[in-house]
Motif scaffolding. Structure first.
Motif, PDB file in Angstrom:
ATOM      1  N   LEU A  14      11.728  -4.060  -9.907  1.00 32.29           N
ATOM      2  CA  LEU A  14      12.325  -5.077  -9.057  1.00 32.29           C
ATOM      3  C   LEU A  14      12.116  -6.477  -9.618  1.00 32.29           C
ATOM      4  O   LEU A  14      12.981  -7.346  -9.464  1.00 32.29           O
ATOM      5  CB  LEU A  14      11.795  -4.971  -7.633  1.00 32.29           C
ATOM      6  N   ALA A  15      10.993  -6.708 -10.288  1.00 30.33           N
ATOM      7  CA  ALA A  15      10.768  -8.012 -10.926  1.00 30.33           C
ATOM      8  C   ALA A  15      11.800  -8.255 -12.021  1.00 30.33           C
ATOM      9  O   ALA A  15      12.334  -9.364 -12.152  1.00 30.33           O
ATOM     10  CB  ALA A  15       9.355  -8.086 -11.485  1.00 30.33           C
ATOM     11  N   ALA A  16      12.088  -7.233 -12.808  1.00 30.72           N
ATOM     12  CA  ALA A  16      13.114  -7.374 -13.849  1.00 30.72           C
ATOM     13  C   ALA A  16      14.481  -7.635 -13.220  1.00 30.72           C
ATOM     14  O   ALA A  16      15.262  -8.456 -13.730  1.00 30.72           O
ATOM     15  CB  ALA A  16      13.148  -6.122 -14.720  1.00 30.72           C
ATOM     16  N   LEU A  17      14.768  -6.965 -12.121  1.00 35.90           N
ATOM     17  CA  LEU A  17      16.028  -7.216 -11.424  1.00 35.90           C
ATOM     18  C   LEU A  17      16.063  -8.621 -10.831  1.00 35.90           C
ATOM     19  O   LEU A  17      17.131  -9.217 -10.691  1.00 35.90           O
ATOM     20  CB  LEU A  17      16.250  -6.184 -10.328  1.00 35.90           C
ATOM     21  N   GLY A  18      14.900  -9.156 -10.469  1.00 35.66           N
ATOM     22  CA  GLY A  18      14.830 -10.519  -9.944  1.00 35.66           C
ATOM     23  C   GLY A  18      15.267 -11.547 -10.966  1.00 35.66           C
ATOM     24  O   GLY A  18      15.920 -12.542 -10.631  1.00 35.66           O
ATOM     25  N   VAL A  19      14.928 -11.312 -12.221  1.00 38.42           N
ATOM     26  CA  VAL A  19      15.372 -12.214 -13.288  1.00 38.42           C
ATOM     27  C   VAL A  19      16.891 -12.148 -13.429  1.00 38.42           C
ATOM     28  O   VAL A  19      17.573 -13.180 -13.528  1.00 38.42           O
ATOM     29  CB  VAL A  19      14.659 -11.867 -14.616  1.00 38.42           C
ATOM     30  N   ALA A  20      17.437 -10.950 -13.404  1.00 46.97           N
ATOM     31  CA  ALA A  20      18.894 -10.790 -13.486  1.00 46.97           C
ATOM     32  C   ALA A  20      19.577 -11.393 -12.259  1.00 46.97           C
ATOM     33  O   ALA A  20      20.637 -12.024 -12.373  1.00 46.97           O
ATOM     34  CB  ALA A  20      19.257  -9.315 -13.630  1.00 46.97           C
ATOM     35  N   ALA A  21      18.975 -11.234 -11.097  1.00 50.12           N
ATOM     36  CA  ALA A  21      19.543 -11.802  -9.874  1.00 50.12           C
ATOM     37  C   ALA A  21      19.528 -13.323  -9.923  1.00 50.12           C
ATOM     38  O   ALA A  21      20.459 -13.976  -9.429  1.00 50.12           O
ATOM     39  CB  ALA A  21      18.771 -11.302  -8.662  1.00 50.12           C
ATOM     40  N   GLY A  22      18.489 -13.908 -10.508  1.00 48.42           N
ATOM     41  CA  GLY A  22      18.441 -15.357 -10.653  1.00 48.42           C
ATOM     42  C   GLY A  22      19.560 -15.875 -11.536  1.00 48.42           C
ATOM     43  O   GLY A  22      20.159 -16.924 -11.262  1.00 48.42           O
ATOM     44  N   THR A  23      19.849 -15.132 -12.583  1.00 53.35           N
ATOM     45  CA  THR A  23      20.948 -15.514 -13.474  1.00 53.35           C
ATOM     46  C   THR A  23      22.276 -15.437 -12.732  1.00 53.35           C
ATOM     47  O   THR A  23      23.116 -16.344 -12.833  1.00 53.35           O
ATOM     48  CB  THR A  23      20.967 -14.595 -14.705  1.00 53.35           C
ATOM     49  N   LEU A  24      22.477 -14.368 -11.971  1.00 50.57           N
ATOM     50  CA  LEU A  24      23.707 -14.213 -11.196  1.00 50.57           C
ATOM     51  C   LEU A  24      23.826 -15.289 -10.125  1.00 50.57           C
ATOM     52  O   LEU A  24      24.899 -15.871  -9.926  1.00 50.57           O
ATOM     53  CB  LEU A  24      23.762 -12.817 -10.578  1.00 50.57           C
ATOM     54  N   TRP A  25      22.735 -15.581  -9.434  1.00 51.64           N
ATOM     55  CA  TRP A  25      22.741 -16.619  -8.399  1.00 51.64           C
ATOM     56  C   TRP A  25      23.076 -17.984  -9.008  1.00 51.64           C
ATOM     57  O   TRP A  25      23.840 -18.756  -8.447  1.00 51.64           O
ATOM     58  CB  TRP A  25      21.397 -16.641  -7.678  1.00 51.64           C
ATOM     59  N   SER A  26      22.510 -18.270 -10.168  1.00 53.77           N
ATOM     60  CA  SER A  26      22.796 -19.536 -10.839  1.00 53.77           C
ATOM     61  C   SER A  26      24.270 -19.640 -11.209  1.00 53.77           C
ATOM     62  O   SER A  26      24.848 -20.728 -11.171  1.00 53.77           O
ATOM     63  CB  SER A  26      21.929 -19.666 -12.093  1.00 53.77           C
ATOM     64  N   TYR A  27      24.878 -18.532 -11.551  1.00 47.22           N
ATOM     65  CA  TYR A  27      26.291 -18.531 -11.920  1.00 47.22           C
ATOM     66  C   TYR A  27      27.202 -18.699 -10.700  1.00 47.22           C
ATOM     67  O   TYR A  27      28.210 -19.401 -10.757  1.00 47.22           O
ATOM     68  CB  TYR A  27      26.644 -17.239 -12.655  1.00 47.22           C
ATOM     69  N   LEU A  28      26.853 -18.067  -9.580  1.00 44.59           N
ATOM     70  CA  LEU A  28      27.726 -18.045  -8.410  1.00 44.59           C
ATOM     71  C   LEU A  28      27.580 -19.255  -7.487  1.00 44.59           C
ATOM     72  O   LEU A  28      28.559 -19.690  -6.878  1.00 44.59           O
ATOM     73  CB  LEU A  28      27.470 -16.778  -7.593  1.00 44.59           C
ATOM     74  N   LEU A 107      18.074 -22.159 -14.635  1.00 47.69           N
ATOM     75  CA  LEU A 107      19.340 -22.031 -15.363  1.00 47.69           C
ATOM     76  C   LEU A 107      20.399 -22.926 -14.722  1.00 47.69           C
ATOM     77  O   LEU A 107      20.334 -23.239 -13.544  1.00 47.69           O
ATOM     78  CB  LEU A 107      19.817 -20.579 -15.351  1.00 47.69           C
ATOM     79  N   ASN A 108      21.375 -23.289 -15.480  1.00 44.17           N
ATOM     80  CA  ASN A 108      22.467 -24.102 -14.967  1.00 44.17           C
ATOM     81  C   ASN A 108      23.780 -23.480 -15.418  1.00 44.17           C
ATOM     82  O   ASN A 108      24.470 -24.005 -16.282  1.00 44.17           O
ATOM     83  CB  ASN A 108      22.342 -25.541 -15.456  1.00 44.17           C
ATOM     84  N   LEU A 109      24.107 -22.339 -14.823  1.00 42.19           N
ATOM     85  CA  LEU A 109      25.306 -21.623 -15.227  1.00 42.19           C
ATOM     86  C   LEU A 109      26.491 -21.861 -14.312  1.00 42.19           C
ATOM     87  O   LEU A 109      27.610 -21.517 -14.642  1.00 42.19           O
ATOM     88  CB  LEU A 109      25.018 -20.122 -15.272  1.00 42.19           C
ATOM     89  N   GLY A 110      26.242 -22.410 -13.122  1.00 43.98           N
ATOM     90  CA  GLY A 110      27.308 -22.581 -12.142  1.00 43.98           C
ATOM     91  C   GLY A 110      28.244 -23.711 -12.490  1.00 43.98           C
ATOM     92  O   GLY A 110      28.171 -24.326 -13.555  1.00 43.98           O
ATOM     93  N   ALA A 111      29.117 -24.006 -11.574  1.00 43.25           N
ATOM     94  CA  ALA A 111      30.103 -25.065 -11.763  1.00 43.25           C
ATOM     95  C   ALA A 111      29.399 -26.413 -11.869  1.00 43.25           C
ATOM     96  O   ALA A 111      28.551 -26.747 -11.055  1.00 43.25           O
ATOM     97  CB  ALA A 111      31.076 -25.074 -10.592  1.00 43.25           C
ATOM     98  N   VAL A 112      29.748 -27.175 -12.875  1.00 45.04           N
ATOM     99  CA  VAL A 112      29.116 -28.471 -13.063  1.00 45.04           C
ATOM    100  C   VAL A 112      29.961 -29.604 -12.497  1.00 45.04           C
ATOM    101  O   VAL A 112      29.505 -30.727 -12.414  1.00 45.04           O
ATOM    102  CB  VAL A 112      28.829 -28.752 -14.562  1.00 45.04           C
TER     103      VAL A 112
END
Length: 184
Positions: A14-28, A107-112
């Protein structure tokens, strides 16, 4: 020792999935608009919905992963150590939610492109952070809840209470009785 292993594996997964979820959240999630002043960055538009939208996207991402982890944990723990997996889902879900906020904020993957209503000063995309801290428990609650619901359904399906009278109908087959209650 197997209980400790199952707990640790669940938490680490779940910790590894948390890192992936953070990336997805930053994007969305959208970034709130900020204006840089002499005093530092200030929220450009107090009526912005970006703060609420970021919390909503966090709840959606972590909630969906919580449901998926609960179902996967249930299916993988059918061999006989469900308590260690449930505790791992709860502890790992808390850790995963925390890691999601840390990674998503870094991370700063979302809309700027952001806009501030009624401002002539150019706005910059602000940091992504949670304003509603209660959504941090979406992952562990939904993971443990999904596990409990699936366990309850399986327990009811296998329960003798589902089949009263020892699985035998005390009235016999329904086809031997008339609708009015008399024999044929």
């Amino acid at each position: 020792m197997r209980h400790v292993r199952d707990f640790a594996v669940t938490v680490l997964a779940l910790a590894a999935l948390g890192v992936a979820a953070g990336t997805l959240w930053s994007y969305l999630a959208p970034r709130p608009p900020y204006v840089v002043t002499e005093r530092g960055p200030v929220l450009a538009d107090a009526s912005t919905q970006a703060l609420i939208a970021a919390d909503g996207w966090f709840a959606v991402v972590t909630g969906a992963l919580g449901l998926a982890c609960g179902a996967a944990g249930y299916l993988l723990s059918r061999r006989g150590r469900p308590l260690a997996v449930v505790l791992g889902l709860a502890a790992g879900g808390l850790l995963a939610g925390y890691l999601t906020t840390v990674v998503g904020g870094a991370l700063n993957l979302g809309a700027v492109s952001v806009a501030a209503a009624g401002r002539d000063v150019p706005a910059v995309a602000g940091p992504l952070k949670l304003t509603a801290q209660g959504v941090l428990v979406a992952w562990p609650m939904l993971a443990a809840g999904a596990f409990a619901v699936l366990e309850g359904v399986a327990a009811y399906r296998d329960s003798p209470l589902r089949r009263p009278f020892g699985g035998h109908d005390p009235y016999g087959p329904i086809s031997s009785y008339d609708i009015s209650g008399g024999d044929r």
